[in-house]
Scaffold this active site. Structure first.
Site, short mmCIF file in Angstrom:
data_model
loop_
_atom_site.label_atom_id
_atom_site.label_comp_id
_atom_site.label_asym_id
_atom_site.label_seq_id
_atom_site.Cartn_x
_atom_site.Cartn_y
_atom_site.Cartn_z
N ASP A 164 76.67 43.67 64.64
CA ASP A 164 75.92 43.43 63.40
C ASP A 164 75.63 41.94 63.38
O ASP A 164 76.55 41.13 63.33
CB ASP A 164 76.77 43.86 62.22
CG ASP A 164 76.28 43.30 60.91
OD1 ASP A 164 77.07 43.32 59.96
OD2 ASP A 164 75.15 42.83 60.81
N GLU A 187 75.37 44.41 48.38
CA GLU A 187 76.64 43.73 48.13
C GLU A 187 76.57 42.65 47.06
O GLU A 187 77.56 41.95 46.83
CB GLU A 187 77.19 43.14 49.43
CG GLU A 187 76.24 42.23 50.18
CD GLU A 187 76.85 41.74 51.48
OE1 GLU A 187 77.82 40.95 51.42
OE2 GLU A 187 76.37 42.15 52.56
#
Length: 204
Positions: free
Chosen positions: A54, A142
């Protein structure tokens, strides 16, 4: 299949390894830090793994051929954020991943105080047409931007639906059990659980 957790973006790319648990449909990242997790969650683990990464521009220039040779089979790379920011390494990473034989995935960092459809249009335009073998586009969920959980969830769902309609592939959500208390809004979307610091993530 759904990813389970992921590291912070600033970690070295090759250390941000993930594992796809065979039979469980769960992609789990190597842990750079620990956070709390839901006690009422079920647990997903597996014996066979596929490594992935990622990354974003914070990880600098990545030698994708070297990464693939080292066992990295897939990666999610940051494409966009909000309605105007394109990750400066996205185009380079996207093309190089394909050339190296790394399965590609892209994610969008979402802001609930911005138009969700405009954000969906932005990321799908930036990524372009997904090719056979590409992973679904991911919403990185988030931050609240001062909004309630209900607003975050509803605007995120609008984004996911718009991306799904545009790409023809069900968009994926990345978030944490500590960030959202109710996941029912996203029942139809694959879930990448942010559950750092554990090898066997909790699933809400």
């Amino acid at each position: 299949m759904f990813p389970c957790k992921r590291p912070t973006r600033a970690v070295p790319a090759l250390l941000a390894a993930t594992a796809l648990a065979a039979g469980s449909g769960c992609i789990a990242n190597a842990p750079p830090e620990a956070i709390g997790s839901s006690e009422s969650a079920s647990t997903v683990c597996g014996d066979t793994s596929v490594k992935g990464m990622d990354v974003s521009h914070y990880d600098g220039t990545i030698d994708w051929t070297k990464a693939h040779t080292a066992g990295i089979d897939f990666a999610f790379v940051k494409a966009t954020e909000g309605t105007t920011f394109t990750d400066p390494m996205f185009a380079t990473n996207w093309a190089a991943m394909k050339a190296a034989g790394v399965v590609r995935g892209a994610y969008h960092f979402f802001h609930s105080n911005m138009d969700p459809v405009a954000q969906a249009d932005f990321v799908t335009t930036t990524v372009g047409t997904l090719e056979p073998g590409d992973l679904p586009i991911v919403i990185d969920l988030e931050v609240t931007d001062g909004n309630s959980e209900a607003t975050v969830a509803s605007t995120a769902k609008t984004f996911l639906d718009a991306v799904t309609k545009s790409t023809g592939i069900t968009a994926m959500i990345y978030t944490s059990p500590s960030f959202l208390s109710d996941f029912s809004t996203f029942a139809g979307n694959p879930l990448w659980v942010a559950n750092w610091g554990v090898m066997c993530p909790d699933v809400p």
